[in-house]
Write a protein that holds these residues in place. Structure first.
Motif: not given
Ligand code: G3I
Length: 482
Positions: A393-400
């Protein structure tokens, strides 16, 4: 290409009725001659919109809401055009002046006017480094990313079903290098453009999604190559993109290039529509008229060039009024450029190719440098040693919210189908998946290959992705062959 009707024609056959009526009146020996004459007159549109519709295209203009009370302006608009683009009213600063508070009054006026008069609407623009509200200019990182996603979701949902094509991302490339333009949006991570497109698709699946830019008209320019490579990459990876907008603001510093048609053809050959979105040509008289005619001919020669929009009605309406770049003078009179454009539409194109040949012209400028992602770690899939497959997995997380890309890597044997299973945390959900078929949205979610990416050679890999709300899954997913 879309079937485009002459505005007010009412039905697909309506615009052919005059021909039928005249034909029935033709008698005896005059029949052959009359048929020829009628065929000619039936294909000659008397307005830009009607003439473009005869060629299966639209002809549009940018519209300012505060001019809808100007009778001369509205008279020309309603007579000549069958597509409108709000010039400023759908931009971020206009639609979300305070975070989370949306104002659509002026944009709604334009959309209502278009609908009442049988015109379609190009939406402009969902994500752009300019004309951001002050609060967005002051954001960065994941807060800005989340604000962008929310803005796109809200605006595209508000106009769902009413927009022919959205300029999802506007002017994201640098003029000189052909790489990405530095901006607060770019600094949220190189994937901001694809996140914008996926978000727009999820909000309004019926709208065509365009990347729109200027100085992308000359095939040899590095910026053109940069945008071309972006579209090529998106098509290869299944990122939703349907069209490329060439703004085409021409002046002495940025003149109409002789290879403009090549540029249109090469973008179309990637499998996207091409739209000329903000045309204006500074100058006057026959030189200006000839260039307008050339642009029209170039569009007609490319089957996936679906329409032309000029950036304003009268010269006095233009953002570059002193350059007199439009088709009507300040009094609303038709200029030589108008007649040239109309005549070129009525002359028709060279026979449009049904399939555009692949690109053969090599770029003469250095390929653009691509900015590495700033928010995602490179995939670290261990080299497979046995059969089956692995996934990472490669993830870009932001609030929400988050976007996750999954790399599926075959082991020592080739794959003929695969499934990946992972756990989406409680309270989180997958909202949109590409290049895989998802089963479930939260908890244990299984992703199965789609038709074009099930077969992976030994040691080879493929990617799919999904977008979601809440917290992204983490850890190592399970991958199974078959
Ligand atoms: O509405 C205010 C007015 O209240 C105020 O008194 C006045 C004072 O300057 O400004 C008015 O707003 C202006 C707005 O146009 C409406 O006329 C802004 O200052 C001005 O910056 C804005 O310019 C627009 C420009 O985008 C902004 O970047 C142009 O109208 C618009 O034609 C132009 O359009 C862009 C496309 O979106 C993208 N491609 C390039 C194209 C030309 O720049």
């Amino acid at each position: 290409m879309d079937k485009v009707l002459a505005r007010g024609s009412g039905s697909p056959t309506a615009r052919y009725r005059p021909r039928a009526a005249l034909l029935s009146a033709a008698v005896g020996a005059a029949l052959v001659a009359a048929t020829v004459a009628v065929a000619t007159s039936a294909s000659a549109g008397t307005t830009l919109g009607a003439a473009a519709a005869e060629q299966g295209r639209y002809f549009g203009t940018a519209v300012a809401a505060n001019k809808l009370s100007d009778a001369t302006y509205v008279g020309i608009l309603n007579r000549e055009f069958n597509m409108v683009t709000p010039e400023n009213e759908m931009k971020w600063d206009a639609t979300e002046p305070s975070q989370g508070q949306f104002t659509y009054t002026n944009a709604d006026r334009i959309v209502a006017h278009a609908q009442a008069n049988g015109m379609r609407v190009r939406g402009h623009a969902l994500a752009w480094h300019q004309q951001q509200p002050g609060w967005a200019q002051n954001l960065s990182g994941s807060a800005l990313r989340q604000a962008m996603v929310n803005h796109i979701t809200q605006v595209a949902t508000h106009y769902k079903g009413k927009i022919y094509a959205w300029d999802v991302v506007n002017e994201a490339f640098d003029d000189g290098s052909g790489g990405r333009r530095d901006s607060n949006l770019q600094r949220t991570g190189n994937d901001w453009i694809e996140v914008a497109f996926r978000t727009a698709r999820a909000a309004d699946p019926g709208a065509k999604l365009c990347y729109n830019d200027y100085n992308t008209d000359n095939w040899n320019w590095a910026k053109t190559q940069g945008v071309y490579n972006l579209v090529k990459d998106f098509k290869a990876r299944g990122v939703p993109i349907d069209c490329v907008g060439l703004q085409s603001h021409f002046n002495s510093g940025s003149p109409y290039p002789s290879n403009y048609r090549t540029t249109l053809q090469n973008f179309a050959a990637l499998g996207v529509d091409v739209q000329i979105t903000e045309l204006d040509i500074e100058g006057s008289g026959s030189a200006q008229a000839t260039t307008y005619a050339n642009v029209v001919k170039d569009c007609l020669a490319v089957s996936r060039c679906t329409g032309i929009t000029v950036w304003g009605i009268r010269d006095s309406d233009s953002w570059r009024a002193s350059g007199t770049p439009l088709l009507f003078d300040g009094n609303g009179n038709k200029k030589a450029a108008y007649t040239a454009a109309l005549d070129a539409l009525n002359a028709g194109g060279t026979t449009p190719p049904t399939t555009t040949p692949p690109t053969t012209t090599p770029p003469t400028t250095t390929p653009p440098t691509t900015t590495p992602p700033t928010t995602t770690a490179p995939p670290s899939t261990p080299p497979p040693t046995g059969g089956g497959c692995t996934a990472s997995l490669t993830t870009n997380q932001w609030p929400g919210g988050f976007v996750t890309t999954v790399r599926v890597t075959a082991g020592a044997g080739a794959l003929n189908g695969w499934t990946v299973t992972l756990t989406v945390p409680s309270g989180s959900a997958v909202t949109n998946t590409w290049s895989a078929q998802a089963s479930g949205a939260s908890g244990a979610v299984t992703f199965r290959n789609v038709a074009y990416n099930g077969q992976v050679g030994a040691g080879g890999s493929t990617e799919f992705g999904f977008q979601g709300t809440g917290t992204a899954p983490s850890g190592t997913p399970t991958c199974a062959a078959g």
